[in-house]
Design a protein around this motif. Structure first.
Motif, short mmCIF file in Angstrom:
data_model
loop_
_atom_site.label_atom_id
_atom_site.label_comp_id
_atom_site.label_asym_id
_atom_site.label_seq_id
_atom_site.Cartn_x
_atom_site.Cartn_y
_atom_site.Cartn_z
N GLU B 161 9.10 -16.34 23.28
CA GLU B 161 9.92 -16.03 22.34
C GLU B 161 11.35 -15.56 23.17
O GLU B 161 12.58 -15.13 22.39
N LEU B 163 14.35 -17.48 22.42
CA LEU B 163 15.41 -17.79 21.92
C LEU B 163 15.52 -16.68 20.93
O LEU B 163 16.65 -16.24 19.73
N ARG B 171 20.12 -20.69 18.30
CA ARG B 171 19.37 -21.11 18.72
C ARG B 171 18.64 -22.86 19.24
O ARG B 171 18.19 -23.08 19.65
N THR B 174 19.45 -24.52 22.20
CA THR B 174 18.73 -23.81 23.43
C THR B 174 17.50 -24.68 23.23
O THR B 174 16.73 -24.99 24.30
N ARG B 175 16.52 -24.69 21.87
CA ARG B 175 15.41 -25.26 21.84
C ARG B 175 15.66 -26.77 22.40
O ARG B 175 14.81 -27.11 23.06
N THR B 176 16.21 -27.90 21.63
CA THR B 176 16.83 -29.11 22.27
C THR B 176 16.34 -29.05 23.70
O THR B 176 16.28 -29.51 24.31
N TYR B 191 4.48 -21.41 25.77
CA TYR B 191 5.53 -21.42 24.94
C TYR B 191 5.44 -20.42 23.08
O TYR B 191 5.16 -21.24 22.71
N THR B 193 5.97 -18.08 19.93
CA THR B 193 7.33 -17.81 18.85
C THR B 193 7.04 -17.67 17.78
O THR B 193 5.22 -18.15 17.23
N GLU B 198 10.36 -23.80 15.27
CA GLU B 198 10.17 -23.77 16.59
C GLU B 198 9.24 -24.60 17.33
O GLU B 198 9.16 -25.45 18.49
N THR B 201 9.24 -28.42 16.24
CA THR B 201 9.90 -29.21 16.78
C THR B 201 9.84 -29.17 18.27
O THR B 201 10.24 -30.40 19.25
N MET B 202 9.25 -28.14 19.06
CA MET B 202 9.49 -28.43 20.47
C MET B 202 7.83 -28.91 20.98
O MET B 202 7.63 -29.10 22.54
#
Lengths: 294, 358
Positions: B161, B163, B171, B174-176, B191, B193, B198, B201-202
């Motif tokens: 986590e 972010l 957030r 930084t996510r991108t 990762y 979360t 998040e 998208t990630m």
């Protein structure tokens, strides 16, 4: 309408009567508390002030029935103190204090580390055991300690005091340092572990810098306790290993009390502790408030 | 870079009623970005910490490039971790923080400085290398934590986590950056979360967890389009999927007071399941449309580009229905007809919660 014109139209603001009343009451309370604080502070400080003032008087001036506040200060009693063999006592005190404090820190740090960051099932019992050793009055243990020291030919030996002062301060140091170690976020240890640091380097490079103020505070407390310790020193030493507090007692003789000399010697004896405290002040305040502020 | 596999990996905390992670099976490909997501207490962080070596593996195993990690200490796993609270060393400068792992590996000072500078450049931290963490903003600290991980060029990144302490705008930004950085470095990443946006998208793939058990491990699209069970269906997607109790009736499914007609394949699969849970995403309901459902509007969220209508079925005031609508929307208190795109229905067994049909 602009903000300015709104303010101008609003006119002077009159606080509600209850509000001013509450504020007055609060101010009154803080004034009372302030006065009480000052009185208590002066009461505590007065003996120290009296000691310092008396140290600059002659014996005759020190004995006047209505103590004089205005007098011509003299250093004659300090000269007497310094010429009556103070330095060996200071050296003994310094040795016992410094060596015992170093020993305490070296022993307490790993102990506190284990008890805080690597706790086991019986951690609480161990902690209680440590503090329970302080529950026994020293006077109750002095006879066995004296006999042991005598049989080991350690009477009037400075290393006896080093050992005793280490033992005396160790429980307090473990408790204090443990509370500082508890403030270290566990993630820091894990981060160091992930970064490949072995335990020794984790402690030296990551943990100790974080708890440095706490270690300084602990060291200072140990120094003060050791420097001022009287009971063991007076019972277990005579001439070779006697410390400054024992030297002070020398001014209370059968012929009477040498107030001015005693005050001068006591002022000299107090100076190192005040000096260390002053130097370590910032660290100490941070250290002593370390547990309270995250 | 490495392949990571959880094989029946289990972690049981002493005194706990159930395993924190129970028989987890995951096969993570080399260079893949896998997100573990789930509500609090679902075991996602524990699963990550098991991989990092910060929690014991009580049963099963975790393999990195085929090598069993049971009993291998963290420092020997060649994994870098980004912690939720960053865990930067407060007494060290940014540069020292980033170079600490290299120092522990015995990398020469010159090479260390070069690699730290390179990582700092990548993360736009060149101007902060001499600062202490306390003199950095939250976003900068987060980047330092990232820098500390990437400077090592590890086999695997673990991110817990990272972010969660940033404000909403930072957030998203930084996510991108993290996703882009991971693609560029192509380091296998796990990762964690609790934020499903998040996750969606990630991640190349997302592992949805609940109560220590893996619910589904699939790409974001597959999770959204074909959730394996009611939990995944309701957890993935914002707002959540609408759900009704349903039963088979006259060649259709009676749900929400209407007779819905899903595909023949779904109907066939639903035979013999008794009670059903019927799911439909808010965007597959439409105001007007076929008008199968009657909805009393309670609240309308106008998001500018479109809006969400919240309400309850006319004959079931306790139900919660969400409809995505355009900019023209009804007002609260109105009773409206809502159409259902039956081709988009999701059917689940009410008893097991499992998906029925394709």
């Amino acid at each position: 309408m602009s903000a300015d014109s709104m303010t101008a139209q609003a006119g002077p603001v009159t606080p509600a009567p209850e509000y001013t009343g509450a504020r007055k009451k609060r101010r009154h309370n803080s004034l009372t508390l302030g006065i009480v604080g000052w009185v208590v502070g002066i009461l505590f400080f007065f003996p120290v002030l009296w000691m310092v003032i008396t140290s600059f008087k002659t014996e005759a001036q020190a004995y006047t029935n209505t103590p004089r506040v205005i007098f011509s200060p003299t250093l004659s009693e300090y000269k007497t103190v310094f010429s009556s063999g103070l330095w060996p006592y200071v050296a003994n005190s310094a040795f016992a204090t410094i060596v015992s404090t170093i020993l305490v820190l070296v022993l307490a740090a790993p102990c506190a580390f284990a008890l805080s960051l690597r706790p086991v099932k019986k951690t609480r019992d161990v902690l209680f055991f440590f503090i329970s050793t302080k529950m026994l009055p020293v006077v109750a243990a002095i006879i066995p300690i004296y006999i042991a020291a005598r049989d080991l030919h350690l009477l009037d030996n400075i290393f006896t005091l080093v050992i005793l002062y280490t033992a005396m301060n160790l429980p307090i140091a473990v408790w204090m340092m443990r509370s500082f170690f508890l403030e270290v976020p566990g993630e820091l240890l894990e981060a160091a572990e992930m970064d490949g640091a072995p335990l020794r380097r984790t402690v030296v490079e990551v943990i100790l810098p974080v708890v440095a103020p706490g270690v300084a505070a602990t060291a200072l407390i140990c120094c003060i306790f050791s420097w001022n310790e009287f009971f063991f020193a007076v019972n277990l030493t005579a001439t070779r290993a006697a410390t400054v507090p024992v030297f002070l007692v020398g001014f209370i003789s059968s012929e009477g009390l040498y107030f001015a000399q005693l005050a001068a010697a006591a002022t000299v004896a107090t100076l190192p502790v005040i000096l260390i405290g002053w130097v370590a002040q910032r660290q100490l305040v941070r250290g002593l408030s370390f547990g309270a502020i995250k | 870079m490495a392949e990571v596999s959880y094989e029946q990996a289990t972690c049981i905390y002493p005194g706990a009623e159930r395993p924190a992670v129970s028989a987890l099976d995951l096969a993570i490909r080399d260079g893949e970005f896998v997100v573990m997501v789930g509500p609090s207490g679902c075991g996602k962080t524990t699963a990550l910490r098991m991989l990092a070596g910060l929690e014991e593996i009580d049963e099963g195993s975790i393999r990195i490039d085929g090598k069993d990690m049971v009993g291998v200490p963290s420092r020997e796993r060649d994994i870098a971790m980004v912690f939720q609270n960053y865990a930067l060393y407060p007494s060290k400068t940014v540069g020292e923080n980033m170079g600490f792992a290299l120092k522990m590996q015995g990398v020469a000072k010159g090479e260390r400085a070069g690699r730290v500078r390179e990582a700092a450049k990548l993360l736009d931290l060149q101007d902060f290398l001499d600062r202490k963490p306390r003199n950095l903003s939250g976003g900068q600290r987060q980047r330092v934590a990232m820098g500390r991980a990437i400077v090592r060029e590890p086999k695997v990144f673990c991110m817990d986590e990272p972010l969660s302490n940033l404000d909403a705008q930072l957030r998203v930004q930084t996510r991108t950056q993290i996703a882009e950085l991971q693609r560029r470095l192509a380091v296998t990443t796990v990762y964690v979360t609790h934020d499903q946006v998040e996750a969606m998208t990630m991640g190349d793939r997302v592992a949805v967890m609940r109560l220590g058990q893996l619910q589904q491990f699939a790409s974001p699209t597959e999770l959204y389009d074909k959730p394996d069970n009611v939990f995944v269906a309701s957890f993935i997607g914002s707002p959540a999927m609408n759900r009704f109790d349903g039963t088979l009736e006259n060649g259709g499914i009676r749900a929400g007071g209407a007779l819905l007609r899903p595909s023949d394949q779904q109907l066939h699969a639903a035979q013999g399941h008794g009670k059903l849970v019927v799911g439909i995403r808010p965007e597959h309901l439409s105001v007007g449309g076929g008008g199968e459902l009657t909805l009393k509007v309670a609240l309308v969220e106008d998001l500018g580009s479109d809006s969400f209508i919240y309400g309850s079925l006319a004959d079931d005031p306790d139900s919660n229905i969400i409809v995505r609508s355009g900019r023209d929307h009804p007002r609260p208190g109105e009773v409206i007809k809502v159409g259902v795109d039956t081709a988009q229905l999701h059917l689940f067994d009410a008893g097991t919660g499992r998906r029925i049909g394709g």
